[in-house]
Design a protein around this motif. Structure first.
Motif, PDB file in Angstrom:
ATOM      1  N   TYR A   1      38.187  23.476  54.935  1.00  2.00           N
ATOM      2  CA  TYR A   1      38.303  24.299  53.729  1.00  2.00           C
ATOM      3  C   TYR A   1      37.502  23.730  52.561  1.00  2.00           C
ATOM      4  O   TYR A   1      37.047  24.485  51.695  1.00  2.00           O
ATOM      5  N   GLU A   2      37.311  22.428  52.540  1.00  2.19           N
ATOM      6  CA  GLU A   2      36.383  21.854  51.555  1.00  2.19           C
ATOM      7  C   GLU A   2      34.978  22.402  51.818  1.00  2.19           C
ATOM      8  O   GLU A   2      34.250  22.766  50.882  1.00  2.19           O
ATOM      9  N   ALA A   3      34.602  22.465  53.089  1.00  2.22           N
ATOM     10  CA  ALA A   3      33.280  22.974  53.457  1.00  2.22           C
ATOM     11  C   ALA A   3      33.168  24.468  53.179  1.00  2.22           C
ATOM     12  O   ALA A   3      32.140  24.953  52.693  1.00  2.22           O
ATOM     13  N   LYS A   4      34.237  25.214  53.477  1.00  2.00           N
ATOM     14  CA  LYS A   4      34.217  26.655  53.218  1.00  2.00           C
ATOM     15  C   LYS A   4      34.009  26.941  51.732  1.00  2.00           C
ATOM     16  O   LYS A   4      33.299  27.889  51.367  1.00  2.00           O
ATOM     17  N   TYR A   5      34.617  26.118  50.891  1.00  2.00           N
ATOM     18  CA  TYR A   5      34.485  26.368  49.458  1.00  2.00           C
ATOM     19  C   TYR A   5      33.067  26.083  48.970  1.00  2.00           C
ATOM     20  O   TYR A   5      32.602  26.684  48.006  1.00  2.00           O
ATOM     21  N   VAL A   6      32.379  25.181  49.639  1.00  2.00           N
ATOM     22  CA  VAL A   6      30.971  24.946  49.304  1.00  2.00           C
ATOM     23  C   VAL A   6      30.141  26.181  49.662  1.00  2.00           C
ATOM     24  O   VAL A   6      29.259  26.605  48.906  1.00  2.00           O
ATOM     25  N   LEU A   7      30.448  26.776  50.817  1.00  2.05           N
ATOM     26  CA  LEU A   7      29.690  27.944  51.267  1.00  2.05           C
ATOM     27  C   LEU A   7      30.094  29.214  50.528  1.00  2.05           C
ATOM     28  O   LEU A   7      29.244  30.053  50.213  1.00  2.05           O
ATOM     29  N   TRP A   8      31.387  29.364  50.276  1.00  5.14           N
ATOM     30  CA  TRP A   8      31.898  30.581  49.631  1.00  5.14           C
ATOM     31  C   TRP A   8      32.824  30.196  48.475  1.00  5.14           C
ATOM     32  O   TRP A   8      34.055  30.222  48.614  1.00  5.14           O
ATOM     33  N   PRO A   9      32.270  29.831  47.335  1.00  2.11           N
ATOM     34  CA  PRO A   9      33.084  29.375  46.199  1.00  2.11           C
ATOM     35  C   PRO A   9      33.760  30.531  45.462  1.00  2.11           C
ATOM     36  O   PRO A   9      33.407  30.865  44.331  1.00  2.11           O
ATOM     37  N   ASN A  10      34.737  31.143  46.118  1.00  4.68           N
ATOM     38  CA  ASN A  10      35.460  32.247  45.496  1.00  4.68           C
ATOM     39  C   ASN A  10      36.929  31.877  45.309  1.00  4.68           C
ATOM     40  O   ASN A  10      37.403  30.843  45.792  1.00  4.68           O
ATOM     41  N   LYS A  11      37.658  32.732  44.617  1.00  8.96           N
ATOM     42  CA  LYS A  11      39.049  32.439  44.272  1.00  8.96           C
ATOM     43  C   LYS A  11      39.945  32.341  45.503  1.00  8.96           C
ATOM     44  O   LYS A  11      40.871  31.523  45.536  1.00  8.96           O
ATOM     45  N   THR A  12      39.684  33.168  46.497  1.00 11.66           N
ATOM     46  CA  THR A  12      40.526  33.161  47.694  1.00 11.66           C
ATOM     47  C   THR A  12      40.431  31.833  48.429  1.00 11.66           C
ATOM     48  O   THR A  12      41.450  31.216  48.780  1.00 11.66           O
ATOM     49  N   VAL A  13      39.198  31.379  48.662  1.00 12.79           N
ATOM     50  CA  VAL A  13      39.011  30.107  49.366  1.00 12.79           C
ATOM     51  C   VAL A  13      39.529  28.950  48.518  1.00 12.79           C
ATOM     52  O   VAL A  13      40.143  28.010  49.037  1.00 12.79           O
ATOM     53  N   LEU A  14      39.304  29.021  47.203  1.00 14.73           N
ATOM     54  CA  LEU A  14      39.777  27.954  46.323  1.00 14.73           C
ATOM     55  C   LEU A  14      41.299  27.848  46.364  1.00 14.73           C
ATOM     56  O   LEU A  14      41.853  26.737  46.399  1.00 14.73           O
ATOM     57  N   ARG A  15      41.983  28.981  46.362  1.00 15.18           N
ATOM     58  CA  ARG A  15      43.450  28.955  46.420  1.00 15.18           C
ATOM     59  C   ARG A  15      43.926  28.304  47.714  1.00 15.18           C
ATOM     60  O   ARG A  15      44.852  27.489  47.711  1.00 15.18           O
ATOM     61  N   GLN A  16      43.299  28.656  48.833  1.00 13.82           N
ATOM     62  CA  GLN A  16      43.668  28.051  50.109  1.00 13.82           C
ATOM     63  C   GLN A  16      43.411  26.545  50.085  1.00 13.82           C
ATOM     64  O   GLN A  16      44.250  25.744  50.526  1.00 13.82           O
ATOM     65  N   LEU A  17      42.249  26.171  49.565  1.00 10.03           N
ATOM     66  CA  LEU A  17      41.889  24.759  49.501  1.00 10.03           C
ATOM     67  C   LEU A  17      42.874  23.984  48.636  1.00 10.03           C
ATOM     68  O   LEU A  17      43.320  22.879  49.007  1.00 10.03           O
ATOM     69  N   GLU A  18      43.243  24.540  47.492  1.00 12.68           N
ATOM     70  CA  GLU A  18      44.173  23.847  46.597  1.00 12.68           C
ATOM     71  C   GLU A  18      45.553  23.703  47.228  1.00 12.68           C
ATOM     72  O   GLU A  18      46.251  22.712  46.996  1.00 12.68           O
ATOM     73  N   LYS A  19      45.953  24.690  48.015  1.00 13.91           N
ATOM     74  CA  LYS A  19      47.226  24.592  48.733  1.00 13.91           C
ATOM     75  C   LYS A  19      47.203  23.403  49.694  1.00 13.91           C
ATOM     76  O   LYS A  19      48.162  22.619  49.771  1.00 13.91           O
ATOM     77  N   TYR A  20      46.105  23.280  50.444  1.00 13.35           N
ATOM     78  CA  TYR A  20      45.988  22.174  51.393  1.00 13.35           C
ATOM     79  C   TYR A  20      45.889  20.836  50.666  1.00 13.35           C
ATOM     80  O   TYR A  20      46.484  19.837  51.093  1.00 13.35           O
ATOM     81  N   ARG A  21      45.146  20.796  49.582  1.00 11.04           N
ATOM     82  CA  ARG A  21      45.023  19.553  48.812  1.00 11.04           C
ATOM     83  C   ARG A  21      46.390  19.103  48.288  1.00 11.04           C
ATOM     84  O   ARG A  21      46.747  17.921  48.375  1.00 11.04           O
ATOM     85  N   LYS A  22      47.135  20.046  47.731  1.00 15.51           N
ATOM     86  CA  LYS A  22      48.445  19.721  47.171  1.00 15.51           C
ATOM     87  C   LYS A  22      49.401  19.244  48.258  1.00 15.51           C
ATOM     88  O   LYS A  22      50.124  18.245  48.076  1.00 15.51           O
ATOM     89  N   ALA A  23      49.401  19.944  49.392  1.00 18.50           N
ATOM     90  CA  ALA A  23      50.285  19.552  50.488  1.00 18.50           C
ATOM     91  C   ALA A  23      49.928  18.164  50.999  1.00 18.50           C
ATOM     92  O   ALA A  23      50.814  17.343  51.287  1.00 18.50           O
ATOM     93  N   LYS A  24      48.638  17.881  51.095  1.00 18.32           N
ATOM     94  CA  LYS A  24      48.191  16.569  51.571  1.00 18.32           C
ATOM     95  C   LYS A  24      48.629  15.475  50.607  1.00 18.32           C
ATOM     96  O   LYS A  24      49.113  14.409  51.025  1.00 18.32           O
ATOM     97  N   ALA A  25      48.478  15.732  49.311  1.00 18.99           N
ATOM     98  CA  ALA A  25      48.839  14.733  48.304  1.00 18.99           C
ATOM     99  C   ALA A  25      50.345  14.482  48.265  1.00 18.99           C
ATOM    100  O   ALA A  25      50.792  13.356  48.014  1.00 18.99           O
TER     101      ALA A  25
END
Length: 233
Positions: free
Chosen positions: A195-219
């Motif tokens: 999802y970090e890679a997806k956000y580089v390719l498609w920097p939109n709100k949908t991908v960012l929300r998914q990425l932030e969910k994973y980041r928060k859960a990991k932290a």
């Protein structure tokens, strides 16, 4: 996990359609293209659009028909010109019917788009139309194949064409390929990296929300399968 393939495919398809919509109408020959690809055409789609072949063949098309402001009338002139130039061939009918449908704001299916691309290549067999058709056929093959390796090969080519040969492309392709493999299992680090890679390719709100969910859960040490996707961050 949420997948974004459908939206990506739609954006990619729309960009291709805009780019190639009227390519090839001027040239009918091109180096490297010896003859049109042979295709069988199903006229059932054209029949649905209610083309009146006799009326279109008899219609007096003005020389400046392309300046007609009424989109429906302009499509009528285009259809008449196509049939008068190429005859009531399946390819001409498919292209004419497509333009009429488009002028009325009626959406077309992906298979209809492919049928039109095949028809355009038969009418104007040049490299541009062939390239567009091959791209559409690859998209269809990628979506329908059960072979993860074939999927990955086509998807990698598409992403490199769009984004260049960058590491994020290969990360995303590997992730999507693994999704299609039997018993494919991801570590949380693999999911986060994808999802970090997806956000580089498609920097939109949908991908960012998914990425932030994973980041928060990991932290926070929350297992990814327990993420509350309905909860706003």
């Amino acid at each position: 996990m949420q997948r974004t393939l459908s939206s990506v495919r739609l954006i990619y398809l729309l960009s291709l359609t805009i780019l190639y919509l009227f390519m090839g109408c001027g040239n009918t020959e091109d180096t490297g293209v010896s003859s049109p690809i042979a295709y069988n055409y199903d006229l059932s789609e054209a029949d649905i659009y209610n083309l009146n072949i006799d009326e279109l063949l008899a219609l007096d098309v003005p020389a400046d028909w392309h300046k007609t402001e009424d989109p429906e009338l302009r499509a009528e002139y285009f259809a008449a010109q196509m049939l008068q130039q190429f005859g009531s061939t399946p390819a001409a009918q498919i292209v004419a019917a497509y333009e009429r449908k488009r002028s009325l704001g009626i959406s077309v299916t992906f298979d209809e788009t492919i049928a039109v691309a095949k028809a355009r290549y038969q009418l104007w067999p040049n490299a541009s139309n062939r390239q567009y058709l091959e791209k559409l056929l690859k998209i269809k093959l990628k979506e329908e194949t059960d072979d993860p390796d074939l999927f990955a090969k086509i998807y990698r080519e598409q992403l490199i064409e769009q984004h260049g040969d960058i590491p994020e492309v290969h990360i995303v392709v590997a992730y999507e390929k693994k999704l299609r493999q039997e018993n494919g299992h991801f570590t949380e680090d693999e999911i986060l990296a994808a999802y970090e890679a997806k956000y580089v390719l498609w920097p939109n709100k949908t991908v960012l929300r998914q990425l932030e969910k994973y980041r928060k859960a990991k932290a926070e040490g929350t297992p990814f399968h327990l993420i509350d996707w309905d909860d706003d961050i």
